[in-house]
Design an enzyme around this catalytic site. Structure first.
Site, short mmCIF file in Angstrom:
data_model
loop_
_atom_site.label_atom_id
_atom_site.label_comp_id
_atom_site.label_asym_id
_atom_site.label_seq_id
_atom_site.Cartn_x
_atom_site.Cartn_y
_atom_site.Cartn_z
N HIS A 13 0.87 -1.19 0.00
CA HIS A 13 0.00 0.00 0.00
C HIS A 13 0.90 1.23 0.00
O HIS A 13 1.47 1.59 1.03
CB HIS A 13 -0.91 0.02 1.23
CG HIS A 13 -1.89 1.16 1.24
ND1 HIS A 13 -3.22 0.98 1.53
CD2 HIS A 13 -1.76 2.48 0.95
CE1 HIS A 13 -3.85 2.14 1.46
NE2 HIS A 13 -2.97 3.08 1.11
N HIS A 15 1.55 5.35 -1.72
CA HIS A 15 1.19 6.52 -2.52
C HIS A 15 2.47 7.13 -3.10
O HIS A 15 3.36 7.53 -2.34
CB HIS A 15 0.48 7.57 -1.66
CG HIS A 15 -0.83 7.10 -1.11
ND1 HIS A 15 -2.01 7.27 -1.78
CD2 HIS A 15 -1.13 6.44 0.05
CE1 HIS A 15 -3.00 6.75 -1.06
NE2 HIS A 15 -2.48 6.24 0.05
N LEU A 16 2.55 7.19 -4.42
CA LEU A 16 3.73 7.76 -5.08
C LEU A 16 3.46 9.12 -5.71
O LEU A 16 4.40 9.77 -6.17
CB LEU A 16 4.24 6.79 -6.16
CG LEU A 16 4.99 5.56 -5.64
CD1 LEU A 16 5.34 4.63 -6.79
CD2 LEU A 16 6.26 5.97 -4.90
N LYS A 100 -9.36 -0.42 -5.95
CA LYS A 100 -9.39 0.23 -4.64
C LYS A 100 -10.76 0.85 -4.41
O LYS A 100 -11.25 1.63 -5.24
CB LYS A 100 -8.30 1.30 -4.55
CG LYS A 100 -8.24 2.04 -3.20
CD LYS A 100 -7.83 1.11 -2.06
CE LYS A 100 -7.85 1.84 -0.72
NZ LYS A 100 -6.64 2.65 -0.51
N LEU A 220 -5.44 9.14 7.84
CA LEU A 220 -6.74 8.48 7.85
C LEU A 220 -6.59 7.04 7.41
O LEU A 220 -5.91 6.79 6.40
CB LEU A 220 -7.73 9.22 6.93
CG LEU A 220 -8.20 10.59 7.44
CD1 LEU A 220 -9.01 11.30 6.37
CD2 LEU A 220 -9.02 10.44 8.73
N ASP A 248 1.26 2.67 3.54
CA ASP A 248 0.39 3.83 3.30
C ASP A 248 1.20 5.11 3.34
O ASP A 248 0.69 6.17 3.72
CB ASP A 248 -0.76 3.88 4.31
CG ASP A 248 -1.85 4.87 3.92
OD1 ASP A 248 -1.95 5.21 2.72
OD2 ASP A 248 -2.62 5.31 4.80
N HIS A 252 3.00 14.67 1.58
CA HIS A 252 2.36 15.96 1.38
C HIS A 252 3.40 17.05 1.64
O HIS A 252 4.24 16.90 2.54
CB HIS A 252 1.19 16.18 2.35
CG HIS A 252 -0.01 15.33 2.09
ND1 HIS A 252 -0.91 15.60 1.08
CD2 HIS A 252 -0.46 14.21 2.70
CE1 HIS A 252 -1.86 14.68 1.09
NE2 HIS A 252 -1.61 13.83 2.07
N ALA A 264 -4.38 14.78 5.34
CA ALA A 264 -4.16 13.51 6.04
C ALA A 264 -3.11 12.70 5.29
O ALA A 264 -3.19 12.55 4.07
CB ALA A 264 -5.46 12.73 6.14
#
Length: 345
Positions: A13, A15-16, A100, A220, A248, A252, A264
């Site tokens: 899991h 995020h790129l 997803k 989150l 996860d 940011h 988040a």
């Protein structure tokens, strides 16, 4: 124990992001992991196999030349309008591995998410028929439900009815945070699994408020009470094959976190394995880290286990206060603090 060698792990899991942000963070994951399930919540979201192929090429182009081999495992964003025919294309693609489910409004870039699972039933049925996993952000979005209860309510009101309708659907409960989720997975049949983040093994909700409001600990699903953190850690280190590593990691820009309405997401890709090693060491279960990090995920996804290795050494180091992020910076998990483990070499 001064060193720990593991079969090269995967991140199930991740995020790129895209563009400059992708270029800033991709190398961190490639250094530690052979493969990663890449989240599709871009703007606009990745909803088709064609879009996933293009995003995959952008990820590969962002990796540093001469670096370790890294395979992005792509996913599609399930919407109210995803047709069953797209699931056939997923199964034929060889590079898209799951869909997803984001309940609309549940998390970052989830506005295009599903408003009603009943409308997706033909597509979900096709997923069950073809063995395509559904990755679930398991929170209800009803504003009347307390934010700390939204995962438990999701299990009772959304997930259990879905599995009663489609008992063979393969489901990964993403980033579980509660005792109820851990117990649900432990009691469920083999087609149900879960990913767990380092922060949900290491921190409880006090970490959001220690010494003031801590925006870089906000993610989150939100951090929960200590009883839930402890239950997650017990389940993950129990030897169950149904839990596997999913950071996860969600970058940011600093200004987007330190804001009146902060984003988040916690960035952990800079030190994912050292963080998990700390959690497993705290639980007296370092001997079970390899299965969690390297075996359980590929076994569930019906992919071969990796053949290379990585080595961790038990040597303290200080996490940088910030990291470059395009024209901005990001603040990583444990910024300015000391970690006990680090990658060797």
């Amino acid at each position: 124990m001064h060193t720990l060698t593991l079969t090269r792990p995967d991140d199930w899991h991740l995020h790129l992001r895209d563009g400059e942000a992708l270029a800033a963070v991709a190398a961190y994951s490639a250094r530690e992991f052979a493969r990663a399930i890449v989240m599709p919540n871009l703007k606009p979201p990745v909803t088709t196999v064609v879009q996933a192929a293009a995003y995959r090429e952008r990820i590969l182009a962002a990796l540093p030349p001469g670096g370790p081999a890294f395979e992005p495992l792509m996913t599609l964003y399930l919407t109210d309008n995803t047709p069953p025919a797209e699931i056939d294309r997923v199964a034929e693609s060889g590079f898209v591995h799951a869909l997803k489910l984001y309940p609309a409004g549940a998390t970052t870039n989830s506005d295009a998410g599903v408003t009603s699972l009943s409308g997706c039933l033909p597509t979900l049925t096709r997923m069950a028929e073809l063995g395509v996993p559904l990755l679930v952000h398991g929170e209800v979005t009803d504003p009347q439900i307390d934010v700390f209860d939204r995962e438990a309510v999701f299990i009772d009101t959304v997930l259990q009815p879905l599995l009663a309708e489609l008992p063979t659907l393969r489901v990964v409960m993403e980033h579980i945070t509660t005792r109820q989720a851990a117990e649900f997975v432990l009691a469920a049949p083999d087609n149900i699994a879960a990913t767990v983040t380092p922060q949900h093994m290491l921190m409880n909700r006090n970490a959001l408020f220690t010494g003031g409001l801590r925006p870089h600990h906000y993610c989150l699903p939100v951090l929960k009470r200590e009883e839930h953190r402890a239950a997650i850690a017990r389940a993950v280190t129990s030897g169950s094959t149904r839990f596997f590593l999913g950071t996860d990691s969600a970058p940011h820009a600093r200004h987007a976190k330190e804001a009146a309405c902060g984003c988040a997401g916690i960035f952990s890709a800079h030190a994912a394995l050292p963080l998990y090693a700390e959690a497993f060491e705290d639980a007296g279960a370092l001997d079970r880290l390899e299965a969690f990090a390297s075996f359980n995920g590929p076994d569930f996804y019906r992919l071969p286990r990796n053949t290379g290795t990585v080595t961790l050494k038990r040597e303290e180091w200080t996490v940088p206060a910030s990291l470059p992020y395009g024209n901005d910076t990001l603040v990583p998990l444990r910024a300015g603090e000391t970690l006990r483990w680090q990658l060797a070499g």
